[in-house]
Design a protein around this motif. Structure first.
Motif, PDB file in Angstrom:
ATOM      1  N   ALA A 158       0.815  -1.220   0.000  1.00 17.28           N
ATOM      2  CA  ALA A 158       0.000   0.000   0.000  1.00 17.28           C
ATOM      3  C   ALA A 158       0.850   1.274   0.000  1.00 17.28           C
ATOM      4  CB  ALA A 158      -0.928  -0.006   1.214  1.00 17.28           C
ATOM      5  N   ASP A 159       2.164   1.149   0.015  1.00 18.94           N
ATOM      6  CA  ASP A 159       3.075   2.309   0.093  1.00 18.94           C
ATOM      7  C   ASP A 159       2.764   3.179   1.296  1.00 18.94           C
ATOM      8  OD1 ASP A 159       4.717   1.778  -2.093  1.00 18.94           O
ATOM      9  OD2 ASP A 159       3.323   2.715  -3.500  1.00 18.94           O
ATOM     10  N   THR A 160       2.641   2.547   2.459  1.00 14.68           N
ATOM     11  CA  THR A 160       2.374   3.268   3.702  1.00 14.68           C
ATOM     12  C   THR A 160       3.407   2.884   4.750  1.00 14.68           C
ATOM     13  OG1 THR A 160       0.865   1.535   4.488  1.00 14.68           O
ATOM     14  CG2 THR A 160      -0.120   3.399   3.301  1.00 14.68           C
ATOM     15  N   ALA A 161       3.430   3.641   5.824  1.00 14.27           N
ATOM     16  CA  ALA A 161       4.272   3.339   6.980  1.00 14.27           C
ATOM     17  C   ALA A 161       3.561   3.860   8.214  1.00 14.27           C
ATOM     18  CB  ALA A 161       5.643   3.989   6.838  1.00 14.27           C
ATOM     19  N   VAL A 162       3.957   3.347   9.354  1.00 13.33           N
ATOM     20  CA  VAL A 162       3.429   3.837  10.626  1.00 13.33           C
ATOM     21  C   VAL A 162       4.558   4.583  11.318  1.00 13.33           C
ATOM     22  CG1 VAL A 162       2.408   3.178  12.842  1.00 13.33           C
ATOM     23  CG2 VAL A 162       1.816   1.898  10.777  1.00 13.33           C
ATOM     24  N   ILE A 163       4.257   5.826  11.714  1.00 18.68           N
ATOM     25  CA  ILE A 163       5.272   6.685  12.320  1.00 18.68           C
ATOM     26  C   ILE A 163       4.866   7.083  13.729  1.00 18.68           C
ATOM     27  CG2 ILE A 163       6.074   7.632  10.121  1.00 18.68           C
ATOM     28  CD1 ILE A 163       4.382  10.175  10.878  1.00 18.68           C
ATOM     29  N   HIS A 164       5.862   7.524  14.505  1.00 14.81           N
ATOM     30  CA  HIS A 164       5.605   8.157  15.795  1.00 14.81           C
ATOM     31  C   HIS A 164       5.264   9.612  15.511  1.00 14.81           C
ATOM     32  CE1 HIS A 164       7.131   4.992  18.484  1.00 14.81           C
ATOM     33  NE2 HIS A 164       7.989   4.728  17.519  1.00 14.81           N
ATOM     34  N   GLU A 165       4.201  10.116  16.116  1.00 10.35           N
ATOM     35  CA  GLU A 165       3.800  11.502  15.868  1.00 10.35           C
ATOM     36  C   GLU A 165       4.788  12.509  16.442  1.00 10.35           C
ATOM     37  OE1 GLU A 165      -0.794  12.233  15.612  1.00 10.35           O
ATOM     38  OE2 GLU A 165      -0.306  11.173  17.467  1.00 10.35           O
ATOM     39  N   LYS A 166       5.385  12.202  17.581  1.00 10.32           N
ATOM     40  CA  LYS A 166       6.219  13.172  18.268  1.00 10.32           C
ATOM     41  C   LYS A 166       7.658  12.733  18.462  1.00 10.32           C
ATOM     42  CE  LYS A 166       2.261  15.144  20.567  1.00 10.32           C
ATOM     43  NZ  LYS A 166       1.595  15.453  21.805  1.00 10.32           N
ATOM     44  N   LEU A 167       8.073  11.716  17.735  1.00 11.40           N
ATOM     45  CA  LEU A 167       9.431  11.220  17.852  1.00 11.40           C
ATOM     46  C   LEU A 167      10.101  11.377  16.495  1.00 11.40           C
ATOM     47  CD1 LEU A 167      11.400   9.781  19.786  1.00 11.40           C
ATOM     48  CD2 LEU A 167      10.555   7.623  18.896  1.00 11.40           C
ATOM     49  N   TYR A 168      11.268  12.000  16.493  1.00 12.62           N
ATOM     50  CA  TYR A 168      11.959  12.299  15.252  1.00 12.62           C
ATOM     51  C   TYR A 168      13.323  11.625  15.220  1.00 12.62           C
ATOM     52  CZ  TYR A 168       8.433  15.879  14.662  1.00 12.62           C
ATOM     53  OH  TYR A 168       7.245  16.531  14.528  1.00 12.62           O
ATOM     54  N   ARG A 169      13.845  11.484  14.002  1.00 12.32           N
ATOM     55  CA  ARG A 169      15.202  10.961  13.820  1.00 12.32           C
ATOM     56  C   ARG A 169      15.859  11.758  12.701  1.00 12.32           C
ATOM     57  NH1 ARG A 169      16.079   6.906   9.758  1.00 12.32           N
ATOM     58  NH2 ARG A 169      14.252   6.726   8.448  1.00 12.32           N
ATOM     59  N   LYS A 170      17.173  11.702  12.647  1.00 12.50           N
ATOM     60  CA  LYS A 170      17.918  12.400  11.599  1.00 12.50           C
ATOM     61  C   LYS A 170      17.703  11.698  10.277  1.00 12.50           C
ATOM     62  CE  LYS A 170      21.564  13.907  14.671  1.00 12.50           C
ATOM     63  NZ  LYS A 170      22.997  13.801  15.000  1.00 12.50           N
ATOM     64  N   LYS A 171      17.638  12.489   9.200  1.00  9.78           N
ATOM     65  CA  LYS A 171      17.493  11.915   7.856  1.00  9.78           C
ATOM     66  C   LYS A 171      18.800  11.319   7.402  1.00  9.78           C
ATOM     67  CE  LYS A 171      13.693  14.159   5.582  1.00  9.78           C
ATOM     68  NZ  LYS A 171      13.283  14.942   4.448  1.00  9.78           N
TER      69      LYS A 171
END
Length: 171
Positions: A158-171
């Motif tokens: 489906a070309d989707t992913a599940v992410i954390h709304e408030k957690l970030y990481r470096k690209k």
């Protein structure tokens, strides 16, 4: 002691004095949700769906004197109705809110990896209905723990992913 208000909000973060310093900060993106956090969200969703079935569907079947049992190789109307509630819950919640109640509690969200396409009904229905059927062989869901974007097979298709709304990481 006299305190005067100068009209400024002293809690705001001001821009850095050196603009080049702001440009050198690494770009950030949302962190992908792994297997265990998604597992706990799914268990919570299971409790919600079970509650809906026991509070709404079961009393209706009891009032109408409809059987809830299934035969050895057949499906009952109750099991079909429960399955519809299960799939409808995931599809409607994901389409309307981009997350189910379980994902809301754990701060997770479903996103499209193709932003121009977005989370359309065909993507949602494939991800939530066909994807849940594919993942009924639970061993296939373990792939979430080993892929770079923490995607299940249904997420890949489906070309989707599940992410954390408030957690970030470096690209």
């Amino acid at each position: 002691m006299d305190v005067t208000y100068d009209g400024k909000d002293h809690n705001e973060v001001s821009a850095p004095a050196d603009v080049s310093q702001a440009k050198s900060a690494p770009p950030l993106e949302h962190a992908y949700a792994g297997f265990w956090i998604r597992f706990w969200a799914f268990l919570l969703d299971g409790i919600v769906i079970g509650s809906i079935n026991r509070l709404l569907i079961s009393p209706v079947f009891s009032l109408l004197h409809l059987p809830k049992e299934t035969g050895l190789f057949t499906f009952s109307l109750y099991s079909i109705t429960s399955a519809v509630v299960f799939f409808a819950y995931f599809a409607i919640m994901t389409k309307c809110f981009k997350q189910t109640l379980g994902k809301m509690v754990f701060g997770l969200k479903v996103v499209s990896l193709v932003p121009e396409k977005g989370l359309t009904w065909d993507v949602i229905l494939f991800r939530e209905v066909i994807g849940r059927y594919i993942n009924s062989v639970y061993i296939t869901y373990l792939i979430v723990g080993f892929t770079p974007k923490k995607q299940g097979i249904h997420d890949y298709f489906a070309d989707t992913a599940v992410i954390h709304e408030k957690l970030y990481r470096k690209k």
